[in-house]
Design a protein around this motif. Structure first.
Motif, PDB file in Angstrom:
ATOM      1  N   LEU A  49       8.454  28.233  23.072  1.00  7.39           N
ATOM      2  CA  LEU A  49       8.940  27.256  24.045  1.00  7.39           C
ATOM      3  C   LEU A  49       7.756  26.594  24.742  1.00  7.39           C
ATOM      4  O   LEU A  49       6.754  27.252  25.041  1.00  7.39           O
ATOM      5  CB  LEU A  49       9.838  27.927  25.097  1.00  7.39           C
ATOM      6  CG  LEU A  49      11.195  28.424  24.622  1.00  7.39           C
ATOM      7  CD1 LEU A  49      11.899  29.168  25.747  1.00  7.39           C
ATOM      8  CD2 LEU A  49      12.054  27.269  24.153  1.00  7.39           C
ATOM      9  N   ASP A 101      12.756  28.852  29.634  1.00  5.38           N
ATOM     10  CA  ASP A 101      12.364  27.447  29.667  1.00  5.38           C
ATOM     11  C   ASP A 101      12.074  27.021  31.104  1.00  5.38           C
ATOM     12  O   ASP A 101      11.115  26.301  31.367  1.00  5.38           O
ATOM     13  CB  ASP A 101      13.459  26.580  29.052  1.00  5.38           C
ATOM     14  CG  ASP A 101      13.037  25.141  28.908  1.00  5.38           C
ATOM     15  OD1 ASP A 101      11.923  24.909  28.388  1.00  5.38           O
ATOM     16  OD2 ASP A 101      13.798  24.248  29.315  1.00  5.38           O
ATOM     17  N   GLN A 105       8.277  25.575  32.974  1.00  4.42           N
ATOM     18  CA  GLN A 105       8.139  24.235  33.542  1.00  4.42           C
ATOM     19  C   GLN A 105       6.903  24.092  34.412  1.00  4.42           C
ATOM     20  O   GLN A 105       6.501  22.991  34.731  1.00  4.42           O
ATOM     21  CB  GLN A 105       9.388  23.850  34.345  1.00  4.42           C
ATOM     22  CG  GLN A 105      10.635  23.768  33.510  1.00  4.42           C
ATOM     23  CD  GLN A 105      10.527  22.743  32.395  1.00  4.42           C
ATOM     24  OE1 GLN A 105      10.018  21.651  32.587  1.00  4.42           O
ATOM     25  NE2 GLN A 105      10.976  23.131  31.220  1.00  4.42           N
TER      26      GLN A 105
END
Length: 159
Positions: A49, A101, A105
């Motif tokens: 990811l 996820d 960030q």
């Protein structure tokens, strides 16, 4: 997909009529057995990811998320170090990916990741029971994440 009998077949019960799924229809279904994913499988899904934050911090939070995921899976299956109320807690693979996820960030502090976990665990219920919330806080602490902030009741100051 699921198949349900037609309304008339359900009313007929298990009578001697023709089966509602004929052998011709049954041949259209293909049943596969898929073993449950391991923690290593989940780690392999999380690692690619994208991460816009510091790589070491993102990796640490994702590792803590995996630890929490494994802990909640054991609590639901056979108990363990968590209180009995932890049996109501579950984090799906989809929820784990969302939280991982969110952690990637870069702007997400560990407290925000914990809040995301709490939202995912609460799911459609919207909120956890008091014992469930306490069990989630204990599980978060054991995995190295801070407990989520208390939910905002939206009431504001009393008049």
């Amino acid at each position: 997909a699921t198949a349900e009998p037609p309304a008339g077949a359900a009313a007929a019960g298990g009578g001697g009529g023709t089966p509602w799924l004929s052998s011709e229809l049954l041949s259209l279904f293909h049943v596969l057995h898929a073993p449950p994913l391991t923690v290593a499988d989940h780690a392999a899904m999380i690692s690619p990811l994208p991460a816009s934050g510091p790589p070491d911090e993102v990796a640490a939070v994702r590792s803590q998320l995996l630890s929490l995921f494994a802990m909640l899976g054991k609590a639901g299956a056979a108990g363990g170090a968590l209180p009995p109320a932890a049996a109501e807690l579950s984090l799906t693979t989809r929820g784990l990916l969302r939280c991982a996820d969110h952690a990637g960030q870069g702007l997400a502090a560990a407290e925000e990741v914990s809040a995301a976990v709490a939202r995912e665990v609460a799911g459609r219920r919207g909120a956890l029971s008091p014992s469930g919330a306490a069990a989630l806080s204990a599980a978060l602490r054991q995995s190295g994440l801070p407990p989520p902030p208390p939910p905002d009741d939206g009431g504001g100051p009393p008049p």
